[in-house]
Design a protein around this motif. Structure first.
Motif, PDB file in Angstrom:
ATOM      1  N   SER A 105      24.787  47.539  49.583  1.00 35.35           N
ATOM      2  CA  SER A 105      25.915  46.789  49.813  1.00 35.35           C
ATOM      3  C   SER A 105      26.272  46.230  48.518  1.00 35.35           C
ATOM      4  O   SER A 105      27.394  46.319  47.804  1.00 35.35           O
ATOM      5  N   LEU A 106      25.191  45.722  47.666  1.00 38.83           N
ATOM      6  CA  LEU A 106      25.712  45.361  46.435  1.00 38.83           C
ATOM      7  C   LEU A 106      26.282  46.393  45.362  1.00 38.83           C
ATOM      8  O   LEU A 106      27.200  46.117  44.548  1.00 38.83           O
ATOM      9  N   ILE A 107      25.539  47.584  45.277  1.00 36.49           N
ATOM     10  CA  ILE A 107      25.973  48.589  44.530  1.00 36.49           C
ATOM     11  C   ILE A 107      27.494  48.962  44.972  1.00 36.49           C
ATOM     12  O   ILE A 107      28.458  49.303  44.027  1.00 36.49           O
ATOM     13  N   ILE A 108      27.770  49.193  46.199  1.00 31.94           N
ATOM     14  CA  ILE A 108      29.190  49.819  46.645  1.00 31.94           C
ATOM     15  C   ILE A 108      30.102  48.401  46.358  1.00 31.94           C
ATOM     16  O   ILE A 108      31.298  48.874  45.885  1.00 31.94           O
ATOM     17  N   GLN A 109      29.654  47.278  46.681  1.00 30.89           N
ATOM     18  CA  GLN A 109      30.702  46.176  46.474  1.00 30.89           C
ATOM     19  C   GLN A 109      30.946  45.702  45.060  1.00 30.89           C
ATOM     20  O   GLN A 109      32.020  45.544  44.458  1.00 30.89           O
ATOM     21  N   GLY A 110      30.018  45.855  44.152  1.00 27.48           N
ATOM     22  CA  GLY A 110      29.702  45.828  42.736  1.00 27.48           C
ATOM     23  C   GLY A 110      30.661  46.784  42.095  1.00 27.48           C
ATOM     24  O   GLY A 110      31.338  46.389  41.124  1.00 27.48           O
ATOM     25  N   TYR A 111      30.890  47.999  42.591  1.00 28.19           N
ATOM     26  CA  TYR A 111      31.493  49.110  42.174  1.00 28.19           C
ATOM     27  C   TYR A 111      33.125  48.521  42.569  1.00 28.19           C
ATOM     28  O   TYR A 111      33.843  48.708  41.368  1.00 28.19           O
ATOM     29  N   TRP A 112      33.533  48.192  43.490  1.00 24.94           N
ATOM     30  CA  TRP A 112      34.933  47.687  43.559  1.00 24.94           C
ATOM     31  C   TRP A 112      35.229  46.362  42.668  1.00 24.94           C
ATOM     32  O   TRP A 112      36.346  46.268  42.159  1.00 24.94           O
ATOM     33  N   LEU A 113      34.063  45.597  42.248  1.00 18.37           N
ATOM     34  CA  LEU A 113      34.478  44.299  41.661  1.00 18.37           C
ATOM     35  C   LEU A 113      34.734  44.908  40.265  1.00 18.37           C
ATOM     36  O   LEU A 113      35.659  44.486  39.592  1.00 18.37           O
ATOM     37  N   ALA A 114      33.980  46.004  39.712  1.00 16.21           N
ATOM     38  CA  ALA A 114      33.878  46.755  38.521  1.00 16.21           C
ATOM     39  C   ALA A 114      35.396  47.295  38.319  1.00 16.21           C
ATOM     40  O   ALA A 114      35.975  47.125  37.061  1.00 16.21           O
ATOM     41  N   ILE A 115      35.753  47.999  39.225  1.00 21.08           N
ATOM     42  CA  ILE A 115      37.193  48.705  39.220  1.00 21.08           C
ATOM     43  C   ILE A 115      38.240  47.783  39.130  1.00 21.08           C
ATOM     44  O   ILE A 115      38.951  47.705  38.096  1.00 21.08           O
ATOM     45  N   PHE A 116      38.299  46.298  39.892  1.00 20.19           N
ATOM     46  CA  PHE A 116      39.299  45.741  39.694  1.00 20.19           C
ATOM     47  C   PHE A 116      39.091  44.853  38.386  1.00 20.19           C
ATOM     48  O   PHE A 116      40.441  44.456  37.879  1.00 20.19           O
ATOM     49  N   LEU A 117      38.105  44.609  38.043  1.00 13.41           N
ATOM     50  CA  LEU A 117      37.959  43.873  36.669  1.00 13.41           C
ATOM     51  C   LEU A 117      38.604  44.848  35.548  1.00 13.41           C
ATOM     52  O   LEU A 117      39.296  44.348  34.464  1.00 13.41           O
ATOM     53  N   PHE A 118      38.108  45.957  35.742  1.00 16.84           N
ATOM     54  CA  PHE A 118      38.635  47.048  34.545  1.00 16.84           C
ATOM     55  C   PHE A 118      40.301  47.189  34.706  1.00 16.84           C
ATOM     56  O   PHE A 118      40.980  47.153  33.793  1.00 16.84           O
ATOM     57  N   VAL A 119      40.832  46.940  35.915  1.00 19.61           N
ATOM     58  CA  VAL A 119      42.389  47.265  36.197  1.00 19.61           C
ATOM     59  C   VAL A 119      42.923  45.743  35.529  1.00 19.61           C
ATOM     60  O   VAL A 119      43.939  46.075  34.914  1.00 19.61           O
ATOM     61  N   PHE A 120      42.360  44.616  35.675  1.00 19.77           N
ATOM     62  CA  PHE A 120      42.861  43.457  35.191  1.00 19.77           C
ATOM     63  C   PHE A 120      42.684  43.395  33.475  1.00 19.77           C
ATOM     64  O   PHE A 120      43.258  42.284  32.986  1.00 19.77           O
ATOM     65  N   THR A 121      41.815  44.200  33.231  1.00 16.13           N
ATOM     66  CA  THR A 121      41.376  44.001  31.663  1.00 16.13           C
ATOM     67  C   THR A 121      42.661  44.014  30.747  1.00 16.13           C
ATOM     68  O   THR A 121      42.638  43.334  29.728  1.00 16.13           O
ATOM     69  N   PRO A 122      43.641  45.046  30.714  1.00 18.58           N
ATOM     70  CA  PRO A 122      44.624  45.010  29.749  1.00 18.58           C
ATOM     71  C   PRO A 122      45.362  43.765  29.935  1.00 18.58           C
ATOM     72  O   PRO A 122      45.834  43.065  28.913  1.00 18.58           O
ATOM     73  N   LEU A 123      45.714  43.330  31.021  1.00 21.17           N
ATOM     74  CA  LEU A 123      46.684  42.340  31.353  1.00 21.17           C
ATOM     75  C   LEU A 123      45.856  40.762  30.731  1.00 21.17           C
ATOM     76  O   LEU A 123      46.394  40.260  30.045  1.00 21.17           O
ATOM     77  N   TYR A 124      44.618  40.876  31.178  1.00 21.31           N
ATOM     78  CA  TYR A 124      43.689  39.614  30.647  1.00 21.31           C
ATOM     79  C   TYR A 124      43.865  39.505  29.291  1.00 21.31           C
ATOM     80  O   TYR A 124      43.979  38.550  28.556  1.00 21.31           O
ATOM     81  N   LEU A 125      43.443  40.428  28.544  1.00 22.21           N
ATOM     82  CA  LEU A 125      43.401  40.576  26.974  1.00 22.21           C
ATOM     83  C   LEU A 125      44.663  40.362  26.384  1.00 22.21           C
ATOM     84  O   LEU A 125      45.066  40.033  25.141  1.00 22.21           O
ATOM     85  N   LYS A 126      45.873  40.569  27.057  1.00 21.38           N
ATOM     86  CA  LYS A 126      47.167  40.440  26.551  1.00 21.38           C
ATOM     87  C   LYS A 126      47.612  39.026  26.583  1.00 21.38           C
ATOM     88  O   LYS A 126      48.136  38.537  25.586  1.00 21.38           O
ATOM     89  N   ILE A 127      47.151  38.572  27.750  1.00 21.17           N
ATOM     90  CA  ILE A 127      47.382  37.017  27.955  1.00 21.17           C
ATOM     91  C   ILE A 127      46.447  36.081  26.897  1.00 21.17           C
ATOM     92  O   ILE A 127      46.989  35.143  26.476  1.00 21.17           O
ATOM     93  N   TYR A 128      45.146  36.560  27.212  1.00 22.38           N
ATOM     94  CA  TYR A 128      44.215  35.963  26.276  1.00 22.38           C
ATOM     95  C   TYR A 128      43.705  36.624  25.276  1.00 22.38           C
ATOM     96  O   TYR A 128      42.667  37.122  25.135  1.00 22.38           O
ATOM     97  N   SER A 129      44.568  36.663  24.300  1.00 26.11           N
ATOM     98  CA  SER A 129      44.537  37.632  23.248  1.00 26.11           C
ATOM     99  C   SER A 129      43.566  37.253  22.190  1.00 26.11           C
ATOM    100  O   SER A 129      43.074  37.834  21.550  1.00 26.11           O
ATOM    101  N   GLY A 130      43.206  35.884  22.216  1.00 24.44           N
ATOM    102  CA  GLY A 130      41.919  35.431  21.346  1.00 24.44           C
ATOM    103  C   GLY A 130      40.419  35.800  21.777  1.00 24.44           C
ATOM    104  O   GLY A 130      39.757  35.349  21.453  1.00 24.44           O
ATOM    105  N   THR A 131      40.429  36.176  23.116  1.00 24.14           N
ATOM    106  CA  THR A 131      39.163  36.429  23.704  1.00 24.14           C
ATOM    107  C   THR A 131      38.307  37.610  23.350  1.00 24.14           C
ATOM    108  O   THR A 131      39.194  38.764  23.208  1.00 24.14           O
TER     109      THR A 131
END
Length: 406
Positions: A105-131
């Motif tokens: 369950s951790l592997i499957i659900q962790g995979y989806w966490l990684a996918i959504f975090l990856f999708v949010f990454t460009p938007l996050y780095l755009k707003i938090y440009s100093g991160t």
């Protein structure tokens, strides 16, 4: 009994079942449509990022989405009905079996966490440009760790049959997880530690008050596992025939009366009446149709360019027609269907009518909303292209597929 070996056998059976149906689901034009959808979505996502304001609340959006993913932490057990007899006596030796279930369950659900975090990454780095981009790896590590705690909290509570307690637990954990992700996104590590301690406290309370005091509710766990399996079967059934699917029709009397009232009750409309009722009463078809309309509306408002709106609208129009071809074999296992004194061409005609009307109705709905998302000229262009595509798709593609299925 070696419960660890039992898990390996059931996991192997599960993987074979998944691979078989996934191969059938993505062995057609749907795979191409999904690839195109991902590529086009990535392009327009990049275009949208260029104009996003610095005040965009990406922290709260990430907190809600990732927090809910953390809170939703069911543990897969692959329990079956026969286990109430054969595994009941070895319940105290199921530790390795359950541990493997938590890891899976951790592997499957962790995979989806990684996918959504990856999708949010460009938007996050755009707003938090100093991160620093490496901080995202820290975020993923924290999310995986918190996911483990949520999985344990859910498993400890699964021994309870009190539904209100389950609802209360979900609400509390969702609130804590959302705040945890919010603080994590903003770099407030002290508050992240406090929120993590609260999640650990919830898991400890579930273990102390529930897990230690009760035995496994085998019937409830088997029912949950069967529900998850049937959910996958319903998804697979939209693309291929699934003999193990257990269908539970819904009454929906008002919609049924509205749809069937114009249909004349004569022999030539036998299958028309049957398939229209099937579409309304089956959550698989009716629910999917509404979701596809909702997704189409979202993209025509979100995509900035007209040709992008048009591509997504036609793509979802294709998916709409493609998904409902399988209704032809919906009643395949019912022998009394074969007793109808009605020719097979009448059955095929009924499916053609249903798919044509569904696509036509979607074109009309999207046409109206296109005027708000763009302008009247663009809406008229979409309507023309949509109608032409519907006629060509229905007369050539649907006809060929139904001939092959019959």
């Amino acid at each position: 009994m070696d419960t660890n070996q039992l898990w390996k056998e059931r996991f192997g059976h599960h993987v074979k079942m998944l691979s078989r149906y996934l191969r059938l689901m993505f062995n057609d034009h749907l795979a191409f449509a999904l690839i195109f959808f991902v590529a086009a979505g990535a392009y327009f996502y990049q275009e949208w990022l260029e104009g996003v304001p610095d005040t965009f609340p990406v922290d709260w959006i990430m907190a809600v989405v990732l927090g809910l993913l953390l809170a939703h932490s069911p543990v897969r057990t692959f329990f079956k009905e026969a286990d109430t007899v054969f595994l009941l006596s070895v319940e105290n030796r199921l530790g390795p079996y359950i541990r493997n279930g938590v890891i899976y369950s951790l592997i499957i659900q962790g995979y989806w966490l990684a996918i959504f975090l990856f999708v949010f990454t460009p938007l996050y780095l755009k707003i938090y440009s100093g991160t620093d981009a490496q901080y995202l790896l820290v975020m993923l590590g924290v999310l995986i760790g918190v996911k483990i705690i949520n999985l344990l909290a859910v498993w400890f509570l699964d021994k309870s049959r009190e539904r209100r307690l389950h609802y209360f637990d979900v609400i509390v954990r969702a609130a804590i997880n959302i705040m945890l992700v919010y603080f994590l996104v903003n770099g407030e590590l002290l508050y992240v530690l406090i929120a993590t301690a609260l999640i650990i406290g919830v898991a400890f309370l579930n273990y102390w008050n529930i897990y230690q005091k009760y035995s496994l509710p085998w019937d409830a766990l088997i029912e949950k596992e069967e529900a998850r399996l049937q959910l996958f079967y319903r998804m697979a059934n939209l693309s291929t025939d699934v003999p193990d699917l257990k269908r539970k029709p819904k009454k929906r009397r008002g919609l049924v009366n509205l749809v069937t009232k114009p249909i004349n009750h004569d022999q030539s409309n036998t299958y028309t009446y049957l398939y229209f009722i099937t579409f309304i009463r089956s959550g698989d078809y009716f629910g999917m149709y509404l979701r596809l309309i909702g997704l189409t509306i979202f993209f025509i408002f979100w995509v900035p360019l007209f040709w992008g709106k048009l591509i997504f609208a036609i793509l979802f129009l294709f998916v709409t027609g493609f998904q409902f071809i399988t209704i032809y074999n919906h009643h395949k296992t019912l022998d009394w269907i074969q007793l109808y004194p009605v020719a097979q061409h009448v059955r095929k005609k009924a499916v053609h009518q249903l798919i044509f009307l569904l696509m036509l109705a979607k074109v009309v709905v999207v046409f109206v909303l296109f005027m708000f998302a763009s302008d009247l000229v663009d809406a008229i262009i979409y309507a023309g292209v949509g109608l032409a595509f519907t006629l060509l798709f229905e007369n050539f593609y649907v006809k060929a597929r139904i001939e092959r299925m019959s």
